[in-house]
Write an enzyme that holds these catalytic residues in place. Structure first.
Site, PDB file in Angstrom:
ATOM      1  N   ASP A 134       0.866  -1.172   0.000  1.00 19.65           N
ATOM      2  CA  ASP A 134       0.000   0.000   0.000  1.00 19.65           C
ATOM      3  C   ASP A 134       0.910   1.232   0.000  1.00 19.65           C
ATOM      4  O   ASP A 134       1.764   1.355   0.880  1.00 19.65           O
ATOM      5  CB  ASP A 134      -0.844  -0.043   1.279  1.00 19.65           C
TER       6      ASP A 134
ATOM      7  N   ASP B  28      -3.138   4.767  -2.170  1.00 19.86           N
ATOM      8  CA  ASP B  28      -4.169   5.341  -1.310  1.00 19.86           C
ATOM      9  C   ASP B  28      -4.664   6.683  -1.871  1.00 19.86           C
ATOM     10  O   ASP B  28      -3.848   7.521  -2.287  1.00 19.86           O
ATOM     11  CB  ASP B  28      -3.549   5.557   0.079  1.00 19.86           C
TER      12      ASP B  28
ATOM     13  N   GLU C 246      -6.714   3.907  -5.599  1.00 14.40           N
ATOM     14  CA  GLU C 246      -7.954   3.963  -4.807  1.00 14.40           C
ATOM     15  C   GLU C 246      -8.699   5.241  -5.183  1.00 14.40           C
ATOM     16  O   GLU C 246      -8.234   6.350  -4.898  1.00 14.40           O
ATOM     17  CB  GLU C 246      -7.659   3.962  -3.304  1.00 14.40           C
TER      18      GLU C 246
ATOM     19  N   HIS D  27     -11.376  -2.717   3.627  1.00 12.65           N
ATOM     20  CA  HIS D  27     -11.228  -2.426   5.056  1.00 12.65           C
ATOM     21  C   HIS D  27     -11.906  -1.120   5.473  1.00 12.65           C
ATOM     22  O   HIS D  27     -11.856  -0.760   6.645  1.00 12.65           O
ATOM     23  CB  HIS D  27      -9.741  -2.385   5.407  1.00 12.65           C
ATOM     24  N   ASP D  28     -12.474  -0.399   4.528  1.00 16.90           N
ATOM     25  CA  ASP D  28     -13.146   0.869   4.856  1.00 16.90           C
ATOM     26  C   ASP D  28     -14.666   0.765   4.812  1.00 16.90           C
ATOM     27  O   ASP D  28     -15.362   1.730   5.146  1.00 16.90           O
ATOM     28  CB  ASP D  28     -12.730   1.962   3.854  1.00 16.90           C
TER      29      ASP D  28
HETATM   30  C1  NOJ Z   1      -8.080   5.321   2.416  1.00 18.79           C
HETATM   31  C2  NOJ Z   1      -7.745   4.117   3.239  1.00 18.79           C
HETATM   32  O1  NOJ Z   1      -8.264   2.964   2.633  1.00 18.79           O
HETATM   33  C3  NOJ Z   1      -8.299   4.369   4.610  1.00 18.79           C
HETATM   34  O2  NOJ Z   1      -8.260   3.222   5.429  1.00 18.79           O
HETATM   35  C4  NOJ Z   1      -7.563   5.516   5.225  1.00 18.79           C
HETATM   36  O3  NOJ Z   1      -8.135   5.840   6.469  1.00 18.79           O
HETATM   37  C5  NOJ Z   1      -7.609   6.756   4.319  1.00 18.79           C
HETATM   38  N1  NOJ Z   1      -7.387   6.439   2.942  1.00 18.79           N
HETATM   39  C6  NOJ Z   1      -6.553   7.725   4.735  1.00 18.79           C
HETATM   40  O4  NOJ Z   1      -5.300   7.249   4.378  1.00 18.79           O
END
Ligand code: NOJ
Length: 535
Positions: A102, A204, A267, A328-329
């Site tokens: 990542d 990210d 992302e 994971h979000d």
């Molecule tokens: C996206 C990530 O997937 C998330 O987990 C993170 O909190 C934010 N970006 C900030 O880096």
């Protein structure tokens, strides 16, 4: 019909996302680690995935569980050390499993030496590495931009009497990507890991990297609803997805292209038309801008089938598609659509055209775990306590077996486990032909064996308010018809002007397998089938 031309590993392959804190603990401190992942590589090979993407493992104060990095080339001791990383990489490669890391280039930790220097004085050489602005005449922040994790995106620095910008936590200051020294520093980070032999990066919030040069106020979101995060009160028109971001993406792609066979996955939470720009012109963007349609849209057959077709239709020439159900979000797919539909979703993910990413635990139907309020860890949950936005429920430890803490740790797990882990775990599901794990593994195997399913063309056939269907085809190989009932009620498939004959190869309800079918097919609620078409 699609000719079976050479495809790259990341086009044919299946990616598996590992949230390292929760995969496998090897030293009993309650947090997953690199040696833990290495121990579980045989499982991943058995499952049949081609690559793992590991969420951040670098040095970090862990304000956002590793997405706040204080050293981009160091391993956090919680996860292990560089030697253990090298072992993981070697062992994964020995099993033909690629490793993606990542990359978090939009922001650092406020403890990163770059930021410590930057905030030390206004004339420090690294001052311009971050985004510093004077207050408005009344002392308030420079504009109305909001942080994803609540409140204003500007933090006042008493010492130097300016605000700095943070799109996420105040412990995550945004880098100033208009500064060429920042660009060089981060591109060198990429080279460091590529030189070590990793196979790619998930990048990210790549669409956040450049902000409006004039820092104009974001407009109010007229559709804001109170249950939403406070961030959604405004439309991030000036703080994200700026045209100049594509210059940065291009630079990153050029670095990847200095090597062979690397993949960049961005992302990006944007509508399809804007998402497509991240492929870049003439392959100058990321290889795969993450496609979150299946993860963000309501589970509705008509809406999803239209969106799948829209997405397919919008792809640039040679742009390779990809699909995601969970990460994971976001809430896990099982918690969004229920366990029966999660089986249908698995079939959808693994039969669509394009690279699938499977989130750890989805393959055993893991559900979001309720975390008592006093145990909440996620800053998004803690900062907006009344909105039910904590991401902890989707980040709980992997359920391996029925032993203490599901075989994840014998220490105290950093997050509690699902109460039903005694029943729902890898070991219990491995030998059960009807389990979610068996379904995932068989879908993965079939996809690996059949070029039509891994790289063939996608032909939409029919959809209505209950069902989606399409054919996958590759020249010189068997074709497959995929029928998915996205509801709990039975439905009929009638192929108008199309003669269908074939045998059910794989079904969410395995009893259906081996049945021959023709033009009218009756599907039960929550059923989905893959039909091998007779030639
Ligand atoms: C996206 C990530 O997937 C998330 O987990 C993170 O909190 C934010 N970006 C900030 O880096």
């Amino acid at each position: 019909m699609e000719k079976t031309k050479q495809h790259l590993w990341w086009q044919e392959g299946i990616i598996y996302q590992i949230y390292p804190r929760s995969f496998q603990d090897s030293n009993q401190d309650g947090v997953g680690d690199l040696p833990g992942i290495t121990q579980r590589l045989d499982y991943l090979q058995w499952l049949g995935v081609d690559a793992i993407w590991i969420s951040p493992i670098y040095d970090s104060p862990m304000a956002d569980f590793g997405y706040d990095i204080s050293n981009y080339t160091g391993i956090h001791p919680l996860f292990g050390n560089m030697e253990e990383f090298d072992t993981l990489l070697q062992e994964a490669h020995a099993r033909h499993i690629r490793v993606l890391l990542d990359l978090v280039p939009n922001h650092t930790s406020d403890q990163h030496p770059w930021f410590l220097e930057s905030r030390s004085s206004r004339d420090n050489p690294k001052r311009d590495w971050y985004i510093w602005k004077d207050p408005l005449p009344d002392g308030s922040p420079p504009n109305n931009w909001l942080a994803m994790f609540g409140g204003t995106a500007w933090e006042w620095d008493e010492h130097t009497q300016q605000y700095y910008y943070h799109g996420f936590l105040k412990e995550q200051p945004d880098l100033n990507w208009r500064n060429p020294e920042v660009q060089k520093a981060m591109l060198d980070v990429m080279r460091f890991w590529f030189d070590k032999g990793i196979d790619g990066f998930r990048i990210d919030v790549i669409f956040h990297m450049i902000k409006d040069a004039q820092f104009r106020n974001n407009p109010v979101n007229p559709n804001y609803a109170p249950h939403q995060a406070t961030y959604d009160q405004l439309l991030p028109v000036y703080s994200t997805d700026q045209p100049e971001v594509h210059d940065i993406v291009r630079m990153m792609r050029q670095v990847a292209d200095e090597y062979e066979g690397k993949v960049l996955i961005g992302e990006i939470y944007l509508p399809i038309n804007k998402l497509m720009a991240y492929y870049g012109t003439n392959h100058s963007g990321v290889h795969l801008p993450f496609n979150f349609q299946l993860l963000t849209l309501p589970w509705d057959a008509q809406l999803l089938s239209t969106t799948i077709d829209q997405y397919e239709g919008a792809l640039p020439l040679d742009g390779w598609p990809n699909w995601v159900l969970s990460n994971h979000d976001q809430p896990r797919i099982t918690s969004r659509v229920g366990i029966a539909q999660a089986r249908v979703a698995a079939m959808l993910l693994l039969t669509l055209r394009g690279t699938p990413t499977v989130y750890y635990g989805d393959e055993i139907g893991m559900r979001d775990v309720p975390i008592p309020f006093e145990e909440v860890q996620d800053p998004q949950g803690l900062n907006m306590p009344d909105k039910n936005l904590s991401r902890d429920p989707a980040r709980t430890p992997m359920q391996w077996d029925s032993s203490q803490n599901a075989g994840f740790t014998t220490g105290k797990p950093w997050l509690r486990l699902a109460p039903n882990f005694h029943r729902e775990n890898v070991l219990a599901q491995k030998d059960d032909a009807y389990s979610m794990l068996s379904l995932y593994r068989r879908l993965i195997q079939l996809r690996r064996q059949e070029p039509a399913l891994s790289v063939g063309s996608y032909i939409p056939v029919y959809s209505d308010n209950q069902m989606i269907s399409y054919i996958r085809q590759a020249e010189g190989h068997d074709s497959f018809l995929v029928l998915l009932n996205l509801t709990h009620r039975p439905c009929y498939f009638k192929a108008k002007n199309l003669e269908i004959k074939g045998t059910i190869e794989l079904a969410t309800v395995p009893e259906l397998e081996g049945t021959t079918v023709d033009t009218t097919i009756n599907l039960g609620g929550d059923e989905a089938i893959i039909v091998r078409l007779s030639s």
